[in-house]
Design a protein around this motif. Structure first.
Motif, short mmCIF file in Angstrom:
data_model
loop_
_atom_site.label_atom_id
_atom_site.label_comp_id
_atom_site.label_asym_id
_atom_site.label_seq_id
_atom_site.Cartn_x
_atom_site.Cartn_y
_atom_site.Cartn_z
N ALA A 425 1.29 -1.26 0.21
CA ALA A 425 -0.14 -0.16 -0.20
C ALA A 425 0.99 1.49 -0.09
CB ALA A 425 -0.96 -0.09 1.56
N VAL A 437 -6.75 0.44 5.81
CA VAL A 437 -5.37 0.88 4.14
C VAL A 437 -5.82 -0.61 3.97
CG1 VAL A 437 -4.26 1.27 2.71
CG2 VAL A 437 -4.57 2.70 4.75
N ALA A 438 -6.59 -0.99 2.59
CA ALA A 438 -6.21 -2.43 1.98
C ALA A 438 -4.93 -2.64 0.96
CB ALA A 438 -7.52 -2.20 1.52
N GLU A 441 -4.30 -0.67 -1.83
CA GLU A 441 -3.80 0.56 -1.68
C GLU A 441 -3.67 2.24 -1.40
OE1 GLU A 441 -8.72 1.62 -0.38
OE2 GLU A 441 -7.70 1.35 1.31
N VAL A 443 -3.72 5.66 -0.66
CA VAL A 443 -4.54 7.20 0.58
C VAL A 443 -3.55 8.24 0.70
CG1 VAL A 443 -5.68 4.80 2.15
CG2 VAL A 443 -3.75 5.92 2.61
N PRO A 450 -9.12 6.61 0.06
CA PRO A 450 -8.69 6.44 -1.07
C PRO A 450 -8.15 7.32 -1.61
CG PRO A 450 -10.01 4.94 -0.14
CD PRO A 450 -9.66 6.40 0.38
N HIS A 452 -8.82 6.34 -5.67
CA HIS A 452 -8.73 4.45 -6.83
C HIS A 452 -8.18 4.23 -8.15
CE1 HIS A 452 -11.01 2.76 -3.61
NE2 HIS A 452 -11.77 4.41 -3.03
#
Ligand code: UD1
Ligand code: CA
Length: 454
Positions: A425, A437-438, A441, A443, A450, A452
């Motif tokens: 990430a 936070v995935a 991802e 941010v 996020p 995208h």
């Protein structure tokens, strides 16, 4: 088992450590004052163990509870209360002396520099001459208040006279008593009762056993030794002197083991520290407690390490490391601070003004510039940008931060814990991350959200 071991196993050491140590002007018992990071009485216990003593008996009195608590259960204790002299101290230990032992060696808790080699020479002289009593004597530059050794016209030792009781002729003698004795166990046990108290203060002097033996026609043997080895510590000036001598001895041991000390005079290594060969220690470095350092490291200058484990080939410049573990090939500094529970995996890079506490950093992770990581679990190959802070404390509790491998934390990111950042990430510069936070991802912003289409 060879002969030497048989003899060695039959030595019983008694360590006298009951005296008050008035001249230290301290609330702490004298024998608990530290030299090279450990209580001075510990050295007497170690040397007793290294000559194969049965469980040493430590005679305690002044501050007995503190001494017991600090030293623990690896020795036996005899209580001497009140303290009526060195002879009385041994008398208090009498019932605990193993009657099956061959020899009793009396050591002082305040004489930490005595070496096993010298004690072995004392024992050898004692055994070879079938002596009842043997002692270590020395010839100091200034015989001061030490007990004077009296010899007859055939140079046999016949007495050890306390300075206070010595005639002017005796005071002029240069050979003095170190206080360290070796006895035939059965002789000692059958003669301790014959010590008589001094008029006035009623003390029993262990030294009286010398003249007692001589009068019986028993042999009194001796071994001599260097003045420094039998330095007794009575005040803080002698404490500092012993500290210096012990430091020199420790430093020499490491150098002979293959460690380079650029400037031994400004290198402070505690007694129990372990250092691997080909490590270089630069000036003004302090290695304390139970620290272990691997091979081929460069430590210092200006580094302080407490109770930490450092792997091989690490470099630590001008930093402080306490209660931390560093795997191999970690580099750090200048000016960083690793605190309790910091765990740096192989190849971690810590630059300047970084602080880590209770956190694990995965292999190859970098924390280059002014940044704080607390209560965090960080994967491999993570980049911690300049100014990153784990906001782990809400004023009441500590919370965890987790960061997956390969993640890039942008400069000045605030990670408001508890929070989880996935693997690979990214956080943008200046983000305040309040939510998880995935993986993969990106941010950014305050609070971070996020992006995208990144
Ligand atoms: C003692 C010797 C002296 C010798 C000198 C070497 C006697 C009478 N004198 O004198 O000949 O030159 O050591 O340093 O032995 N201790 C106890 N209980 C006591 C008294 C002392 O445990 O009641 C312990 C002290 O804690 C210390 C050691 O015995 O570790 C020596 O006692 P200290 O009073 O310092 O003896 P010195 O007067 O120096
Ligand atoms: Ca003394």
């Amino acid at each position: 088992m060879n002969n030497e071991q048989v003899t060695m196993n039959k030595v019983q050491c008694v360590i006298l450590a009951a005296g008050q140590g008035t001249r230290m002007k301290s609330a702490r018992p004298k024998v608990l004052h530290e030299i090279a990071g450990q209580p001075m009485v510990r050295y007497a216990i170690e040397v007793a163990n290294s000559i194969g003593s049965l469980r040493p008996i430590v005679v305690i009195g002044h501050g007995a509870d503190d001494v017991k608590q600090t030293i623990g259960e690896s020795v036996d204790y005899a209580l001497q209360s009140p303290q009526l002299g060195t002879g009385h101290a041994v008398l208090c230990a009498r019932d605990q002396i193993d009657p099956a032992s061959e020899l009793v060696v009396v050591l002082y808790g305040d004489t930490p520099l005595i070496t096993a080699d010298t004690l072995r020479r004392l024992i050898a002289a004692h055994v070879q001459s079938a002596a009842a009593v043997s002692l270590i004597t020395f010839q100091p530059a200034d015989p001061a208040l030490y007990g004077r050794i009296i010899r007859d016209d055939q140079q046999r030792i016949v007495d050890s006279v306390e300075y206070t009781e010595a005639t002017p002729e005796q005071r002029a003698l240069r050979e003095v008593n170190s206080g360290i004795f070796c006895y035939k166990t059965d002789w000692l046990l059958s003669h301790l009762d014959r010590l008589t108290p001094r008029p006035g203060h009623g003390e029993l002097y262990l030294t009286d056993l010398v003249s007692l033996a001589a009068r019986e026609g028993a042999v009194v043997a001796h071994a001599d030794c260097d003045e420094n080895e039998v330095l007794g510590i009575n005040d803080r000036a002698q404490l500092a002197q012993a500290e210096r001598l012990m430091r020199e001895r420790i430093n020499t041991r490491h150098m002979l083991n293959g460690v380079t000390l650029i400037d031994p005079a400004t290198t402070y290594i505690a007694a129990r520290v372990v250092i691997g060969a080909d490590t270089v220690v630069y000036p003004n470095t302090h290695l304390h407690g139970k620290t272990a350092i691997g091979r081929e490291c460069a430590i210092g200058p200006n580094t302080i390490i407490h109770d930490s484990t450092i792997g091989n080939a690490c470099e630590i410049v001008a930093s402080m490391v306490e209660g931390a573990v560093l795997e191999d090939h970690v580099d750090m500094g200048p000016f960083s601070h690793m605190r309790k529970g910091a765990y740096l995996s192989e190849g971690v890079h810590i630059g300047n003004f970084a602080e880590v506490k209770d956190s694990r950093l995965g292999p190859g992770t970098k924390q280059g510039h002014f940044s704080y990581l607390g209560n965090a679990n960080i994967g491999a190959d993570v980049n911690i940008g300049a100014g990153t802070i784990t906001c782990n404390y809400d004023g009441v509790k500590k919370h965890k931060t987790e960061i997956g491998e390969g993640t890039f934390i942008g400069s000045d990111t605030m990670l408001v814990a508890p929070v989880k950042i996935g693997a690979h990430a990214k956080t943008g510069a200046g983000s305040v991350v309040t939510r998880d936070v995935a993986d993969g991802e990106l941010v950014y912003g305050v609070p971070a959200r996020p992006k995208h289409n990144a």
